[in-house]
Design an enzyme around this catalytic site. Structure first.
Site, mmCIF file in Angstrom:
data_model
loop_
_atom_site.group_PDB
_atom_site.id
_atom_site.type_symbol
_atom_site.label_atom_id
_atom_site.label_comp_id
_atom_site.label_asym_id
_atom_site.label_seq_id
_atom_site.Cartn_x
_atom_site.Cartn_y
_atom_site.Cartn_z
ATOM 1 N N HIS A 327 1.518 -1.218 0.544
ATOM 2 C CA HIS A 327 -0.026 0.454 -0.642
ATOM 3 C C HIS A 327 0.968 0.917 -0.344
ATOM 4 C CE1 HIS A 327 0.811 1.248 4.246
ATOM 5 N NE2 HIS A 327 0.658 0.132 4.352
ATOM 6 N N CYS A 346 4.040 -4.717 7.048
ATOM 7 C CA CYS A 346 3.007 -4.458 5.387
ATOM 8 C C CYS A 346 4.596 -4.019 4.372
ATOM 9 C CB CYS A 346 2.517 -3.415 4.956
ATOM 10 S SG CYS A 346 0.967 -3.087 6.117
#
Length: 402
Positions: A327, A346
């Site tokens: 992301h 992430c």
């Protein structure tokens, strides 16, 4: 004739009575209109015909499998007509000898049926009867769902997942009923993650720009504990161009390959030492232009060292069920992208890299991460199936680096 004496009168009377009796008897033998004659004519017996008729299922049966045979068999005469009521019209065929009627096709689930039959002999004497039964109830029906939309387009790493509504004990019967073709027509294997979830993957990734066809013939199959599958399935999905991303913690970069050619390279930030990013190959599970991130889902609370205020991440692509995404990093993290790991596992990119990845990769495309010093995600925490060597894929007891 002389005067009648008492003696002669008695004799004459007796003769008269005898004559009357004789005449009456003569009248009974020859008279067609006598009451006795009418009674004799009406007493002619009605012809009867009582064959032995066997109906399957038997009268009063319940939870009868709708795909099991429905038949009417007679040991004498021939079947003239059979009507099965209670659901949609049921057609049938009569054998050449006329002794057996067999229903065509399956019945419906959760229905009360009535079988009415007529058997006739060579003298056209009929015998009628009826029986009743009930098919598998809703409580004993089983079905399944897929992890892809019929006709959708996915990446070449898409894994086929079947989710059953009821536990499967006869796993061999399920595997035998599944046929996967297309996209290279290569060998594939199953891996059961639970009694209600199984996955299928080919030896290598699917061929790009092709179609995968999934045919599952399970209607009427008892998958265990009397649970009956309520339909067959025909599904397919397409594969798009081959996309692959290679994330290296040593260089803090993500390299994007399209159709096996390196097209882009972007800086990244990965999980910090307390929340390191998992390694190995993972498959994009879902995508969202904006996705709500909440640190409370990680068990964190205000004041904890890794606490962050909930926010909406842009260009988010999920890699694991537990919350690893590719992301766009938050603006406060931009200075760290490409040199320092600050995430909770992430893969964070700057806006241009995150947008390019989001627009290029689809669900089913593969992202591989290396050199984080951490293990792989459990294969059922997302789709880590490609981390399992094909020769071990069916062995649920085999454990990799997770």
């Amino acid at each position: 004739m002389g005067p009648l004496t008492r003696r002669r009168l008695v004799g004459a009377g007796a003769l008269g009575l005898f004559g009357a009796v004789v005449l009456t008897a003569c009248g009974q033998d020859g008279g067609e209109d006598s009451a006795s004659g009418a009674a004799s004519a009406s007493a002619t017996p009605t012809p009867t015909f009582t064959p032995k008729v066997t109906v399957t299922p038997q009268d009063g049966a319940s939870e009868y499998n709708p795909t099991a045979p429905v038949t009417v068999v007679t040991d004498a005469g021939r079947v003239k007509a059979v009507e099965v009521t209670g659901g949609k019209a049921v057609e049938g065929t009569i054998s050449e000898d006329g002794r057996t009627w067999t229903a065509k096709g399956p019945l419906e689930f959760a229905k009360d049926y009535r079988v009415q039959y007529t058997i006739v002999n060579d003298d056209d004497v009929e015998h009628r009867g009826s029986t009743g039964f009930a098919t598998t109830s809703a409580a004993n029906e089983a079905d399944l769902s897929f992890d892809f939309e019929d006709g959708g387009t996915y990446g070449t790493g898409q894994v086929i997942q079947l989710n059953f509504s009821e536990p499967v004990t006869d796993k061999a019967a399920v595997e035998k009923a599944v046929t996967v073709t297309g996209a290279g027509d290569q060998e594939g294997k199953f891996r059961w993650y639970s009694d209600q979830m199984v996955r299928y993957r080919p030896k290598d990734k699917w061929a790009p720009n092709s179609q995968v066809n999934v045919s599952i013939k399970l209607l009427g199959t008892d998958i265990g504990n009397g649970m009956i599958m309520n339909q067959n399935y025909e599904r397919s999905f397409k594969t798009g161009p081959k996309n692959y991303a290679y994330v290296d913690n040593n260089t803090k970069t993500i390299k994007i390959y399209e159709s096996d050619k390196l097209t882009k390279e972007f800086p990244v930030t990965l999980g910090d030492p307390q929340w390191p990013s998992v390694t190995g190959q993972l498959v994009v599970m879902e995508k969202a232009k904006s996705y709500f991130f909440d640190s409370r889902t990680l068990g964190l609370k205000p004041g904890d060292s890794h606490w962050y205020e909930p926010f909406y991440a842009s260009n988010a692509c999920r890699l694991t069920s537990s919350g690893a995404f590719v992301h766009q990093a938050e603006p406060s993290g931009y200075p760290y992208v490409g040199n320092t790991n600050i995430s909770h596992g992430c893969i964070g990119l700057l806006p241009d890299g995150a947008e390019y990845f989001f627009n290029t990769f689809r669900v089913g495309d593969v992202v591989e991460t290396v050199n984080t010093g951490y293990g792989e995600a459990d294969p059922d925490n997302g789709y880590g199936d490609w981390n399992i060597p094909f020769e071990h894929y069916q062995d649920a007891s085999w454990k990799g680096n997770w």
